[in-house]
Design a protein around this motif. Structure first.
Motif, PDB file in Angstrom:
ATOM      1  N   GLU A 174       0.807  -1.226   0.000  1.00  0.00           N
ATOM      2  CA  GLU A 174       0.000   0.000   0.000  1.00  0.00           C
ATOM      3  C   GLU A 174       0.842   1.277   0.000  1.00  0.00           C
ATOM      4  N   PHE A 175       2.008   1.228   0.639  1.00  0.00           N
ATOM      5  CA  PHE A 175       2.801   2.458   0.760  1.00  0.00           C
ATOM      6  C   PHE A 175       3.970   2.528  -0.220  1.00  0.00           C
ATOM      7  N   ARG A 176       4.104   1.451  -1.010  1.00  0.00           N
ATOM      8  CA  ARG A 176       5.259   1.337  -1.888  1.00  0.00           C
ATOM      9  C   ARG A 176       5.382   2.514  -2.856  1.00  0.00           C
ATOM     10  N   ASP A 177       4.249   2.957  -3.384  1.00  0.00           N
ATOM     11  CA  ASP A 177       4.304   3.976  -4.433  1.00  0.00           C
ATOM     12  C   ASP A 177       3.955   5.374  -3.944  1.00  0.00           C
ATOM     13  N   ILE A 178       3.980   5.566  -2.639  1.00  0.00           N
ATOM     14  CA  ILE A 178       3.660   6.903  -2.117  1.00  0.00           C
ATOM     15  C   ILE A 178       4.915   7.773  -2.181  1.00  0.00           C
ATOM     16  N   ASP A 179       4.738   8.920  -2.756  1.00  0.00           N
ATOM     17  CA  ASP A 179       5.840   9.876  -2.862  1.00  0.00           C
ATOM     18  C   ASP A 179       6.302  10.328  -1.482  1.00  0.00           C
ATOM     19  N   GLY A 180       7.593  10.413  -1.295  1.00  0.00           N
ATOM     20  CA  GLY A 180       8.106  10.990  -0.042  1.00  0.00           C
ATOM     21  C   GLY A 180       8.284   9.982   1.080  1.00  0.00           C
ATOM     22  N   VAL A 181       7.833   8.738   0.888  1.00  0.00           N
ATOM     23  CA  VAL A 181       8.060   7.732   1.927  1.00  0.00           C
ATOM     24  C   VAL A 181       8.726   6.492   1.335  1.00  0.00           C
ATOM     25  N   LYS A 182       9.367   5.735   2.239  1.00  0.00           N
ATOM     26  CA  LYS A 182      10.013   4.495   1.825  1.00  0.00           C
ATOM     27  C   LYS A 182       9.519   3.425   2.791  1.00  0.00           C
ATOM     28  N   VAL A 183       9.135   2.280   2.295  1.00  0.00           N
ATOM     29  CA  VAL A 183       8.565   1.265   3.192  1.00  0.00           C
ATOM     30  C   VAL A 183       9.246  -0.078   2.986  1.00  0.00           C
ATOM     31  N   TRP A 184       9.433  -0.796   4.096  1.00  0.00           N
ATOM     32  CA  TRP A 184       9.996  -2.160   3.988  1.00  0.00           C
ATOM     33  C   TRP A 184       9.568  -3.001   5.188  1.00  0.00           C
ATOM     34  N   ARG A 185       9.691  -4.332   4.991  1.00  0.00           N
ATOM     35  CA  ARG A 185       9.447  -5.270   6.081  1.00  0.00           C
ATOM     36  C   ARG A 185      10.748  -5.403   6.861  1.00  0.00           C
ATOM     37  N   GLY A 186      10.651  -5.343   8.173  1.00  0.00           N
ATOM     38  CA  GLY A 186      11.871  -5.449   8.957  1.00  0.00           C
ATOM     39  C   GLY A 186      11.598  -5.913  10.374  1.00  0.00           C
ATOM     40  N   PHE A 187      12.688  -6.009  11.126  1.00  0.00           N
ATOM     41  CA  PHE A 187      12.594  -6.421  12.522  1.00  0.00           C
ATOM     42  C   PHE A 187      13.316  -5.391  13.376  1.00  0.00           C
ATOM     43  N   PRO A 188      12.858  -5.190  14.612  1.00  0.00           N
ATOM     44  CA  PRO A 188      13.538  -4.203  15.454  1.00  0.00           C
ATOM     45  C   PRO A 188      14.970  -4.643  15.729  1.00  0.00           C
ATOM     46  N   THR A 189      15.880  -3.700  15.688  1.00  0.00           N
ATOM     47  CA  THR A 189      17.268  -4.021  15.992  1.00  0.00           C
ATOM     48  C   THR A 189      17.689  -3.384  17.306  1.00  0.00           C
ATOM     49  N   GLU A 190      16.975  -2.329  17.726  1.00  0.00           N
ATOM     50  CA  GLU A 190      17.363  -1.676  18.968  1.00  0.00           C
ATOM     51  C   GLU A 190      16.733  -2.415  20.151  1.00  0.00           C
ATOM     52  N   PRO A 191      17.468  -2.541  21.276  1.00  0.00           N
ATOM     53  CA  PRO A 191      16.900  -3.239  22.429  1.00  0.00           C
ATOM     54  C   PRO A 191      15.717  -2.430  22.976  1.00  0.00           C
ATOM     55  N   GLY A 192      14.831  -3.101  23.649  1.00  0.00           N
ATOM     56  CA  GLY A 192      13.700  -2.392  24.249  1.00  0.00           C
ATOM     57  C   GLY A 192      12.462  -2.442  23.381  1.00  0.00           C
ATOM     58  N   ILE A 193      12.616  -2.875  22.115  1.00  0.00           N
ATOM     59  CA  ILE A 193      11.452  -3.045  21.255  1.00  0.00           C
ATOM     60  C   ILE A 193      11.215  -4.543  21.133  1.00  0.00           C
ATOM     61  N   GLN A 194      10.263  -5.020  21.896  1.00  0.00           N
ATOM     62  CA  GLN A 194      10.051  -6.466  21.954  1.00  0.00           C
ATOM     63  C   GLN A 194       8.660  -6.816  21.438  1.00  0.00           C
ATOM     64  N   PRO A 195       8.399  -8.035  21.061  1.00  0.00           N
ATOM     65  CA  PRO A 195       9.373  -9.081  20.804  1.00  0.00           C
ATOM     66  C   PRO A 195      10.023  -8.882  19.442  1.00  0.00           C
ATOM     67  N   ALA A 196      11.304  -9.192  19.382  1.00  0.00           N
ATOM     68  CA  ALA A 196      12.092  -8.871  18.192  1.00  0.00           C
ATOM     69  C   ALA A 196      11.773  -9.797  17.018  1.00  0.00           C
ATOM     70  N   CYS A 197      11.080 -10.918  17.281  1.00  0.00           N
ATOM     71  CA  CYS A 197      10.859 -11.900  16.205  1.00  0.00           C
ATOM     72  C   CYS A 197       9.614 -11.608  15.371  1.00  0.00           C
ATOM     73  N   ILE A 198       8.876 -10.558  15.703  1.00  0.00           N
ATOM     74  CA  ILE A 198       7.666 -10.240  14.939  1.00  0.00           C
ATOM     75  C   ILE A 198       8.003  -9.239  13.828  1.00  0.00           C
ATOM     76  N   PRO A 199       7.626  -9.573  12.567  1.00  0.00           N
ATOM     77  CA  PRO A 199       7.930  -8.652  11.461  1.00  0.00           C
ATOM     78  C   PRO A 199       7.107  -7.378  11.603  1.00  0.00           C
ATOM     79  N   ARG A 200       7.664  -6.274  11.152  1.00  0.00           N
ATOM     80  CA  ARG A 200       6.968  -4.985  11.175  1.00  0.00           C
ATOM     81  C   ARG A 200       7.099  -4.310   9.821  1.00  0.00           C
ATOM     82  N   ALA A 201       6.195  -3.359   9.549  1.00  0.00           N
ATOM     83  CA  ALA A 201       6.366  -2.499   8.377  1.00  0.00           C
ATOM     84  C   ALA A 201       7.028  -1.208   8.850  1.00  0.00           C
ATOM     85  N   TYR A 202       8.183  -0.904   8.281  1.00  0.00           N
ATOM     86  CA  TYR A 202       8.906   0.335   8.588  1.00  0.00           C
ATOM     87  C   TYR A 202       8.580   1.354   7.509  1.00  0.00           C
ATOM     88  N   ILE A 203       8.141   2.525   7.905  1.00  0.00           N
ATOM     89  CA  ILE A 203       7.841   3.574   6.933  1.00  0.00           C
ATOM     90  C   ILE A 203       8.750   4.767   7.207  1.00  0.00           C
TER      91      ILE A 203
END
Ligand SMILES: *Cc1c(COP(=O)(O)O)cnc(C)c1O
Length: 379
Positions: A284-313
């Motif tokens: 849905e956000f792939r073609d929106i001007d001004g934003v970049k979107v990808w599937r990812g996982f948290p890398t910084e500590p404190g964002i749990q649980p780290a094994c759940i995929p997220r959409a980063y915008i």
């Protein structure tokens, strides 16, 4: 009119996670039914706590379990247990720790906002190492006859400068020092319920109101029988440091039911559901001007649980002319409001607590916000 409508309290769509500030998680109907039934009779709370704990230990496959009013309460109760044991005089004396071991060692890079719950028992935190480096010898040197326990933050295991749990356990065991692991949000995977004990930790804490989806004010302490008995001694209904952290019969029964469901849960299916939601956001956000979107996982500590995929915008702030904070505020303005996570460059959409269909309004509202700001910028 519903209870929240009557109060004028707005409901929220939760694309943030199991965050206490927005209500943590929702309980399954089976859990609510069990709690409702539990509310309709008197029982002996000590007996209920003991038997529910035994049943939970059996379900998880650990020696013993104790139910608390949350993982934060578990930190206080477990610390008190390590200091006072089951000695009634010591239990009653806390937070005055005279005649007790009262030092709790923590790696400096593991200091966290919940460690106040350790300190409220009267224990003193002894920091070892630097913010980004810990030597095993430093941990060893900090252990003395005043050491009651080491507190280890599971999510900080891989931060720069941490020591692996197995190393901390090995050193602590050498001096007969207990190791408490705070694994409050380390679920899924469900195997983590046993993993830290298998590594040699003595007491391990989990939130009942995060991925387990029990009552928000519930938590688990898992460990050896004798230590779990010490936890009980330092908890409600006993007059103890844990008495203000009361768990009621409804919570006890509700958490047990939630654990029953959790150990049978189909995580393959759940993971697939999360992946589908994330994929939907990405498309849905792939073609929106001004934003970049990808599937990812948290890398910084404190964002749990780290094994759940997220959409980063990622928000191109200069191009969109709107800040992350402004987007968050606008998402909250609607009814229902929408809450999302953030990272340094934009928004994080976490599917963990989203329900069927809730991803749609998130997309339409975000697209609206992006289109508005593009228009304002004159594109
Ligand atoms: C959430 C959390 C807690 C607090 O858990 P509650 O069950 O809300 O009391 C403690 N420690 C960590 C690391 C957490 O993530």
């Amino acid at each position: 009119m519903g209870v929240y409508e009557q109060l004028g309290v707005k409901k929220l769509i939760n694309a943030w996670g199991t965050v206490t500030r927005v209500g943590g998680s929702k309980m399954a109907p089976e859990v609510l039914r069990a709690m409702c039934e539990a509310a309709q009779a008197y029982v002996d709370i000590d007996e209920l706590l003991r038997k529910a704990g035994e049943r939970i230990a059996e379900l998880i496959g650990v020696e013993a379990a104790f139910i608390t009013s949350g993982a934060a309460a578990g930190l206080a109760v477990a610390t008190a247990a390590c200091m006072a044991g089951t000695d009634p005089v010591k239990v009653a004396r806390l937070p005055d720790t005279s005649d007790m071991k009262d030092e709790v060692i923590i790696l400096k890079c593991h200091r966290f906002r919940y460690d106040q719950a350790v300190r409220l028992t009267g224990a003193r935190l002894i920091e070892v190492g630097l913010a980004d480096r810990t030597l095993p010898e430093e941990l060893e040197a900090a252990i003395s006859e005043r050491t009651a326990a080491v507190i280890y933050l599971a999510e900080a295991e891989h931060v720069r400068g941490s020591l692996p749990l197995i190393k901390v356990v090995e050193i602590a065991k050498r001096y007969d020092v207990l190791v408490i692991v705070d694994a409050a949000a380390e679920l899924p995977p469900v195997d983590n319920l046993r993993r830290y004990l298998d590594t040699g930790a003595d007491l391990v804490l989990f939130s009942g109101g995060k991925d387990i989806r029990g009552p928000q004010s519930s938590g688990l302490i898992l460990g050896k029988k004798s230590l779990i008995e010490a936890c009980a001694a330092n908890s409600c209904p006993n007059h103890s440091i844990g008495r203000p952290m009361k768990v009621d019969k409804e919570t006890i029964v509700g958490l047990l039911k939630a654990v029953e469901l959790y150990v049978q849960k189909d995580f393959v299916h759940e993971t697939q559901r999360w992946e589908e939601i994330v994929q939907y956001f990405v498309v849905e956000f792939r073609d929106i001007d001004g934003v970049k979107v990808w599937r990812g996982f948290p890398t910084e500590p404190g964002i749990q649980p780290a094994c759940i995929p997220r959409a980063y915008i990622e928000i191109g702030e200069t191009r969109l002319g709107i800040s992350i904070g402004e987007i968050q505020a606008r998402l909250r303005e609607g009814d229902p409001g929408i809450v999302v996570g953030t990272f340094d460059k934009g928004l994080v959409l976490n599917p963990q607590m989203l329900e069927e269909g809730e991803e749609k309004p998130i997309v339409s509202r975000l697209k609206e916000i992006f289109a508005d700001s593009m228009r304002r910028c004159g594109y």
